[in-house]
Design a protein around this motif. Sequence first.
Motif, PDB file in Angstrom:
ATOM      1  N   SER A   1       9.660  -5.562   5.331  1.00  0.00           N
ATOM      2  CA  SER A   1      10.467  -4.382   5.028  1.00  0.00           C
ATOM      3  C   SER A   1       9.830  -3.122   5.601  1.00  0.00           C
ATOM      4  O   SER A   1      10.531  -2.242   6.112  1.00  0.00           O
ATOM      5  CB  SER A   1      10.641  -4.224   3.525  1.00  0.00           C
ATOM      6  N   LEU A   2       8.518  -3.032   5.539  1.00  0.00           N
ATOM      7  CA  LEU A   2       7.839  -1.854   6.074  1.00  0.00           C
ATOM      8  C   LEU A   2       7.883  -1.824   7.601  1.00  0.00           C
ATOM      9  O   LEU A   2       7.974  -0.745   8.197  1.00  0.00           O
ATOM     10  CB  LEU A   2       6.406  -1.798   5.562  1.00  0.00           C
ATOM     11  N   ILE A   3       7.859  -2.975   8.241  1.00  0.00           N
ATOM     12  CA  ILE A   3       7.992  -3.032   9.699  1.00  0.00           C
ATOM     13  C   ILE A   3       9.394  -2.597  10.116  1.00  0.00           C
ATOM     14  O   ILE A   3       9.568  -1.847  11.086  1.00  0.00           O
ATOM     15  CB  ILE A   3       7.659  -4.444  10.228  1.00  0.00           C
ATOM     16  N   ILE A   4      10.394  -3.046   9.388  1.00  0.00           N
ATOM     17  CA  ILE A   4      11.768  -2.639   9.686  1.00  0.00           C
ATOM     18  C   ILE A   4      11.937  -1.143   9.472  1.00  0.00           C
ATOM     19  O   ILE A   4      12.604  -0.458  10.261  1.00  0.00           O
ATOM     20  CB  ILE A   4      12.774  -3.451   8.843  1.00  0.00           C
ATOM     21  N   ALA A   5      11.323  -0.605   8.442  1.00  0.00           N
ATOM     22  CA  ALA A   5      11.381   0.842   8.200  1.00  0.00           C
ATOM     23  C   ALA A   5      10.710   1.607   9.339  1.00  0.00           C
ATOM     24  O   ALA A   5      11.232   2.628   9.793  1.00  0.00           O
ATOM     25  CB  ALA A   5      10.716   1.172   6.875  1.00  0.00           C
ATOM     26  N   GLY A   6       9.580   1.119   9.794  1.00  0.00           N
ATOM     27  CA  GLY A   6       8.894   1.768  10.914  1.00  0.00           C
ATOM     28  C   GLY A   6       9.714   1.729  12.190  1.00  0.00           C
ATOM     29  O   GLY A   6       9.774   2.721  12.936  1.00  0.00           O
ATOM     30  N   SER A   7      10.365   0.613  12.449  1.00  0.00           N
ATOM     31  CA  SER A   7      11.193   0.542  13.647  1.00  0.00           C
ATOM     32  C   SER A   7      12.440   1.415  13.521  1.00  0.00           C
ATOM     33  O   SER A   7      12.919   1.973  14.512  1.00  0.00           O
ATOM     34  CB  SER A   7      11.572  -0.907  13.955  1.00  0.00           C
ATOM     35  N   ALA A   8      12.970   1.578  12.316  1.00  0.00           N
ATOM     36  CA  ALA A   8      14.125   2.456  12.119  1.00  0.00           C
ATOM     37  C   ALA A   8      13.730   3.914  12.355  1.00  0.00           C
ATOM     38  O   ALA A   8      14.490   4.681  12.954  1.00  0.00           O
ATOM     39  CB  ALA A   8      14.697   2.286  10.724  1.00  0.00           C
ATOM     40  N   ILE A   9      12.528   4.300  11.925  1.00  0.00           N
ATOM     41  CA  ILE A   9      12.054   5.663  12.177  1.00  0.00           C
ATOM     42  C   ILE A   9      11.834   5.866  13.670  1.00  0.00           C
ATOM     43  O   ILE A   9      12.197   6.912  14.230  1.00  0.00           O
ATOM     44  CB  ILE A   9      10.775   5.942  11.372  1.00  0.00           C
ATOM     45  N   PHE A  10      11.283   4.867  14.346  1.00  0.00           N
ATOM     46  CA  PHE A  10      11.117   4.940  15.795  1.00  0.00           C
ATOM     47  C   PHE A  10      12.466   5.099  16.490  1.00  0.00           C
ATOM     48  O   PHE A  10      12.606   5.916  17.408  1.00  0.00           O
ATOM     49  CB  PHE A  10      10.391   3.689  16.310  1.00  0.00           C
ATOM     50  N   MET A  11      13.457   4.335  16.054  1.00  0.00           N
ATOM     51  CA  MET A  11      14.781   4.419  16.670  1.00  0.00           C
ATOM     52  C   MET A  11      15.414   5.786  16.439  1.00  0.00           C
ATOM     53  O   MET A  11      16.139   6.295  17.299  1.00  0.00           O
ATOM     54  CB  MET A  11      15.695   3.318  16.146  1.00  0.00           C
ATOM     55  N   PHE A  12      15.164   6.398  15.284  1.00  0.00           N
ATOM     56  CA  PHE A  12      15.686   7.740  15.031  1.00  0.00           C
ATOM     57  C   PHE A  12      15.158   8.722  16.069  1.00  0.00           C
ATOM     58  O   PHE A  12      15.926   9.460  16.689  1.00  0.00           O
ATOM     59  CB  PHE A  12      15.313   8.205  13.632  1.00  0.00           C
ATOM     60  N   PHE A  13      13.838   8.740  16.265  1.00  0.00           N
ATOM     61  CA  PHE A  13      13.265   9.675  17.221  1.00  0.00           C
ATOM     62  C   PHE A  13      13.665   9.326  18.655  1.00  0.00           C
ATOM     63  O   PHE A  13      13.863  10.225  19.483  1.00  0.00           O
ATOM     64  CB  PHE A  13      11.747   9.732  17.084  1.00  0.00           C
ATOM     65  N   PHE A  14      13.803   8.045  18.965  1.00  0.00           N
ATOM     66  CA  PHE A  14      14.240   7.631  20.289  1.00  0.00           C
ATOM     67  C   PHE A  14      15.661   8.109  20.553  1.00  0.00           C
ATOM     68  O   PHE A  14      15.955   8.637  21.633  1.00  0.00           O
ATOM     69  CB  PHE A  14      14.158   6.105  20.410  1.00  0.00           C
ATOM     70  N   ARG A  15      16.552   7.940  19.572  1.00  0.00           N
ATOM     71  CA  ARG A  15      17.944   8.385  19.748  1.00  0.00           C
ATOM     72  C   ARG A  15      18.039   9.896  19.857  1.00  0.00           C
ATOM     73  O   ARG A  15      18.842  10.419  20.622  1.00  0.00           O
ATOM     74  CB  ARG A  15      18.801   7.915  18.581  1.00  0.00           C
ATOM     75  N   GLN A  16      17.222  10.621  19.103  1.00  0.00           N
ATOM     76  CA  GLN A  16      17.223  12.080  19.191  1.00  0.00           C
ATOM     77  C   GLN A  16      16.790  12.530  20.591  1.00  0.00           C
ATOM     78  O   GLN A  16      17.403  13.416  21.175  1.00  0.00           O
ATOM     79  CB  GLN A  16      16.287  12.681  18.155  1.00  0.00           C
ATOM     80  N   ARG A  17      15.746  11.916  21.107  1.00  0.00           N
ATOM     81  CA  ARG A  17      15.243  12.286  22.432  1.00  0.00           C
ATOM     82  C   ARG A  17      16.247  11.908  23.508  1.00  0.00           C
ATOM     83  O   ARG A  17      16.485  12.680  24.439  1.00  0.00           O
ATOM     84  CB  ARG A  17      13.907  11.591  22.677  1.00  0.00           C
TER      85      ARG A  17
END
Length: 64
Positions: free
Chosen positions: A36-52
Amino acid sequence: MNYLKFTAYIYLVFAAYFVYDGISKWNNGTDGSWLSLIIAGSAIFMFFFRQRFSKKFEDRNNKS
């Protein structure tokens, strides 16, 4: 294309849910909290990737 700016925030909602899920599993002593924590980390990464990516796409359209 305006909806693409708001869809990135869905990743933050998923990240918050999976952080809560991971912490609750960790406190209960059940397995799978790390997943669950790995999925949360990847979701946060995807947020910043999509913003950029959205910013680059917008800058490219403004130059044309």
